[in-house]
Design an enzyme around this catalytic site. Structure first.
Site, PDB file in Angstrom:
ATOM      1  N   ASN A 165       0.848  -1.195   0.000  1.00 44.56           N
ATOM      2  CA  ASN A 165       0.000   0.000   0.000  1.00 44.56           C
ATOM      3  C   ASN A 165       0.881   1.243   0.000  1.00 44.56           C
ATOM      4  O   ASN A 165       2.101   1.147  -0.015  1.00 44.56           O
ATOM      5  CB  ASN A 165      -0.946  -0.016   1.214  1.00 44.56           C
ATOM      6  N   ASP A 190      -4.169  -6.475   5.285  1.00 45.04           N
ATOM      7  CA  ASP A 190      -5.199  -7.324   5.914  1.00 45.04           C
ATOM      8  C   ASP A 190      -5.204  -8.717   5.293  1.00 45.04           C
ATOM      9  O   ASP A 190      -5.619  -9.677   5.925  1.00 45.04           O
ATOM     10  CB  ASP A 190      -6.579  -6.688   5.734  1.00 45.04           C
ATOM     11  N   PRO A 237      -2.390 -12.066  10.384  1.00 48.25           N
ATOM     12  CA  PRO A 237      -2.687 -11.939  11.819  1.00 48.25           C
ATOM     13  C   PRO A 237      -2.907 -10.473  12.179  1.00 48.25           C
ATOM     14  O   PRO A 237      -2.227  -9.598  11.645  1.00 48.25           O
ATOM     15  CB  PRO A 237      -1.429 -12.487  12.493  1.00 48.25           C
ATOM     16  N   ASP A 238      -3.863 -10.205  13.072  1.00 45.82           N
ATOM     17  CA  ASP A 238      -4.110  -8.826  13.506  1.00 45.82           C
ATOM     18  C   ASP A 238      -3.191  -8.506  14.688  1.00 45.82           C
ATOM     19  O   ASP A 238      -3.408  -8.958  15.816  1.00 45.82           O
ATOM     20  CB  ASP A 238      -5.588  -8.633  13.879  1.00 45.82           C
ATOM     21  N   ILE A 239      -2.161  -7.726  14.420  1.00 44.77           N
ATOM     22  CA  ILE A 239      -1.126  -7.439  15.427  1.00 44.77           C
ATOM     23  C   ILE A 239      -1.717  -6.648  16.595  1.00 44.77           C
ATOM     24  O   ILE A 239      -1.493  -6.958  17.771  1.00 44.77           O
ATOM     25  CB  ILE A 239       0.028  -6.639  14.784  1.00 44.77           C
ATOM     26  N   PHE A 291      -4.579   2.838  15.057  1.00 42.88           N
ATOM     27  CA  PHE A 291      -4.948   3.833  14.044  1.00 42.88           C
ATOM     28  C   PHE A 291      -6.124   3.279  13.266  1.00 42.88           C
ATOM     29  O   PHE A 291      -6.323   2.057  13.206  1.00 42.88           O
ATOM     30  CB  PHE A 291      -3.770   4.108  13.091  1.00 42.88           C
ATOM     31  N   LYS A 332     -11.443  -4.296  19.127  1.00 41.61           N
ATOM     32  CA  LYS A 332     -10.062  -4.749  19.354  1.00 41.61           C
ATOM     33  C   LYS A 332      -9.605  -4.466  20.794  1.00 41.61           C
ATOM     34  O   LYS A 332      -8.439  -4.641  21.116  1.00 41.61           O
ATOM     35  CB  LYS A 332      -9.115  -4.057  18.359  1.00 41.61           C
TER      36      LYS A 332
HETATM   37  O1  PMT Z   1       2.793   6.149   6.498  1.00 40.98           O
HETATM   38  P1  PMT Z   1       2.164   7.459   6.045  1.00 40.98           P
HETATM   39  O2  PMT Z   1       2.336   7.696   4.565  1.00 40.98           O
HETATM   40  O3  PMT Z   1       2.622   8.615   6.883  1.00 40.98           O
HETATM   41  O4  PMT Z   1       0.568   7.326   6.262  1.00 40.98           O
HETATM   42  C1  PMT Z   1       0.061   7.259   7.544  1.00 40.98           C
HETATM   43  C2  PMT Z   1      -1.092   6.255   7.649  1.00 40.98           C
HETATM   44  C3  PMT Z   1      -2.274   6.756   6.839  1.00 40.98           C
HETATM   45  C4  PMT Z   1      -0.645   4.884   7.138  1.00 40.98           C
HETATM   46  C5  PMT Z   1      -1.435   6.153   9.189  1.00 40.98           C
HETATM   47  O5  PMT Z   1      -1.849   7.415   9.646  1.00 40.98           O
HETATM   48  C6  PMT Z   1      -2.511   5.116   9.447  1.00 40.98           C
HETATM   49  O6  PMT Z   1      -3.704   5.367   9.347  1.00 40.98           O
HETATM   50  N1  PMT Z   1      -2.083   3.861   9.808  1.00 40.98           N
HETATM   51  C7  PMT Z   1      -2.997   2.705   9.959  1.00 40.98           C
HETATM   52  C8  PMT Z   1      -3.366   2.178   8.602  1.00 40.98           C
HETATM   53  C9  PMT Z   1      -4.271   0.964   8.684  1.00 40.98           C
HETATM   54  O7  PMT Z   1      -3.865  -0.092   8.351  1.00 40.98           O
HETATM   55  O8  PMT Z   1      -5.485   1.232   9.190  1.00 40.98           O
HETATM   56  P2  PMT Z   1      -6.639   0.090   9.362  1.00 40.98           P
HETATM   57  O9  PMT Z   1      -7.851   0.885   9.707  1.00 40.98           O
HETATM   58  O10 PMT Z   1      -6.675  -0.788   8.181  1.00 40.98           O
HETATM   59  O11 PMT Z   1      -6.136  -0.763  10.596  1.00 40.98           O
HETATM   60  C10 PMT Z   1      -6.541  -0.512  11.933  1.00 40.98           C
HETATM   61  C11 PMT Z   1      -5.420  -0.765  12.890  1.00 40.98           C
HETATM   62  O12 PMT Z   1      -5.124  -2.185  12.927  1.00 40.98           O
HETATM   63  C12 PMT Z   1      -4.113  -0.061  12.590  1.00 40.98           C
HETATM   64  O13 PMT Z   1      -3.559   0.388  13.824  1.00 40.98           O
HETATM   65  C13 PMT Z   1      -3.237  -1.171  11.991  1.00 40.98           C
HETATM   66  O14 PMT Z   1      -1.847  -0.950  12.264  1.00 40.98           O
HETATM   67  C14 PMT Z   1      -3.750  -2.400  12.718  1.00 40.98           C
HETATM   68  N2  PMT Z   1      -3.617  -3.673  11.993  1.00 40.98           N
HETATM   69  C15 PMT Z   1      -4.280  -3.885  10.826  1.00 40.98           C
HETATM   70  C16 PMT Z   1      -4.187  -5.111  10.187  1.00 40.98           C
HETATM   71  C17 PMT Z   1      -3.396  -6.118  10.765  1.00 40.98           C
HETATM   72  N3  PMT Z   1      -3.247  -7.284  10.179  1.00 40.98           N
HETATM   73  N4  PMT Z   1      -2.750  -5.872  11.919  1.00 40.98           N
HETATM   74  C18 PMT Z   1      -2.854  -4.701  12.551  1.00 40.98           C
HETATM   75  O15 PMT Z   1      -2.254  -4.490  13.613  1.00 40.98           O
END
Ligand code: PMT
Length: 397
Positions: free
Chosen positions: A209, A278, A304-306, A322, A340
């Site tokens: 991404n 994901d 896996p969801d960290i 985030f 979560k």
């Molecule tokens: O890196 P930049 O260019 O500065 O951009 C910043 C950003 C937009 C990437 C950042 O601000 C941000 O939003 N990061 C989280 C992106 C994300 O994956 O969001 P999500 O809504 O899909 O995931 C929710 C949360 O679960 C996140 O904290 C993610 O780290 C976590 N996650 C998701 C999937 C997974 N398999 N494991 C996780 O831990």
């Protein structure tokens, strides 16, 4: 150490000490700061803008109503650009104008328009400094949160001896640097995930991404400035490691999971800023996939969801996630917060050209019984605000 990459707006006002601001500019740059200089009309009587232009590497602004300069970086943009404003030397007259809240030239306007920390280094004749009016202005500015560096005592340009000399450049750099060291996370260990992950399809291709890592790296730097020991688990990005931060490089979501879990017992706070994939290809081809069929269907499986795994641990650190959303920001973020079992979630709008791979961002932060809006600004400043907010929640404030 804390000035690395910081945007410092250096205001130079009229006084014989203006020449010392040349050395100050050089030392600020040596400390890693990016310096832009604004001079008052009186300062022009002592030093030329050209000197500061050469030393700072940027054009110098002197006039509020300069159409050409405004067409470049306008004064409001300049005010927002600054991570800190330092007025050195600061004359008695400029102190009075600051105290009165005047905006009758570029520098005074910038001081009013910027919400960055403001510091002044007074420099004037000892009688002017001792005058009750100047002392009252100093007290008023100090009470408003302006940092007042000096003045020092000693021999003055006017031949008198006493208090009123501008502090030496080296000391000003140190004092300014200390403004960024908040200590809000002193004694804590923080683990931050940052950047994208890459999920291999075959030996040369992957799914990924647009995450640049900027948000996570800015958080690492802000946490370090707040006094924390910082571990940064990073996907592949083109950013230098922030000073004083331990960086652990990974590529895939599975590797990020392992790297986080290997260190999680050491930490008091986990911030998941990484854009973790994901889904990943269910099978990785051993050889480069050949272009034979007219269509190719990929089978994907969940990673896996960290974040959820960290939050499920017992005991667990304070967990901040985030949420990257393109619609219904609050509803989706609150859903992730409760599903979560997070302590806090920072949600950003990532629709069309926002959030990912840009310099600025804005965050809506939610926790069980509260909410804060952190408006659009550089990721560096945003990270400092988020870290302060997290530190406050962690200490029960
Ligand atoms: O890196 P930049 O260019 O500065 O951009 C910043 C950003 C937009 C990437 C950042 O601000 C941000 O939003 N990061 C989280 C992106 C994300 O994956 O969001 P999500 O809504 O899909 O995931 C929710 C949360 O679960 C996140 O904290 C993610 O780290 C976590 N996650 C998701 C999937 C997974 N398999 N494991 C996780 O831990």
């Amino acid at each position: 150490m804390y000035l690395q990459g910081k945007h410092i707006l250096l205001g130079v006002t009229g006084g014989i000490a203006a020449y010392k601001a040349c050395e100050l500019t050089r030392r600020l740059r040596d400390a890693g700061a990016i310096v832009r200089v604004v001079m008052t009309r009186a300062a022009l009587e002592f030093v030329t803008p050209l000197s500061f232009q050469a030393l700072s590497g940027h054009p110098v602004r002197t006039d509020l109503f300069d159409e050409q300069a405004e067409a470049g970086m306008g004064h409001i943009e300049l005010a927002r650009w600054a991570d800190a404003v330092l007025v050195a030397p600061c004359s008695a007259d400029f102190m009075a104008r600051l105290a009165a809240g005047r905006a009758d030239d570029l520098l005074s306007t910038l001081c009013l328009a910027s919400d960055a920390p403001l510091a002044i280094a007074p420099a004037m004749n000892r009688q002017m400094w001792a005058n009750a009016a100047t002392q009252a202005n100093r007290d008023a500015l100090g009470a408003r949160g302006v940092s007042i560096f000096g003045p020092a005592s000693g021999e003055q340009a006017c031949g008198e001896t006493g208090e009123g000399r501008m502090l030496e450049a080296a000391e000003l750099v140190e004092r300014l640097s200390a403004l960024f060291a908040t200590g809000a996370l002193a004694g804590r260990t923080v683990l931050i995930s940052a950047g994208p992950t890459r999920e291999a399809l075959d030996p040369v291709r992957y799914l990924s991404n647009r995450s640049s890592g900027r948000m996570g790296y800015a958080l690492a730097e802000a946490a370090r400035e707040a006094g924390a020991r910082v571990l940064l688990v990073s996907g592949p990005v083109a950013l230098p490691t922030p000073r004083g931060v331990e960086r652990i490089e990974v590529e895939s979501a599975a590797q990020m999971f392992d790297a986080v879990m290997a260190r999680i017992d050491e930490v008091d706070l986990f911030i998941g800023a990484a854009a973790v994939a994901d889904y990943r290809p269910a099978a990785v081809a051993g050889q480069k996939i050949k272009k034979t069929a007219s269509q190719l269907t990929l089978e994907l499986e969940r990673t896996p969801d960290i974040l959820a795994a960290v939050a499920a641990r017992e005991p667990r650190p304070f967990v901040v996630g985030f949420a990257a959303e393109t619609q219904d920001l609050e509803a989706h973020a609150r859903d992730k917060l409760s599903r979560k079992h997070l302590d806090m979630i920072a949600a950003n709008d990532v629709s069309a050209g926002r959030g990912f791979d840009v310099e600025d961002n804005a965050l809506e932060v939610f926790w069980a019984d509260g909410h804060a809006s952190l408006p659009q600004q550089s990721k560096a400043r945003l990270a400092r605000e988020l870290v302060a907010l997290i530190a406050g929640r962690m200490s029960g404030a």
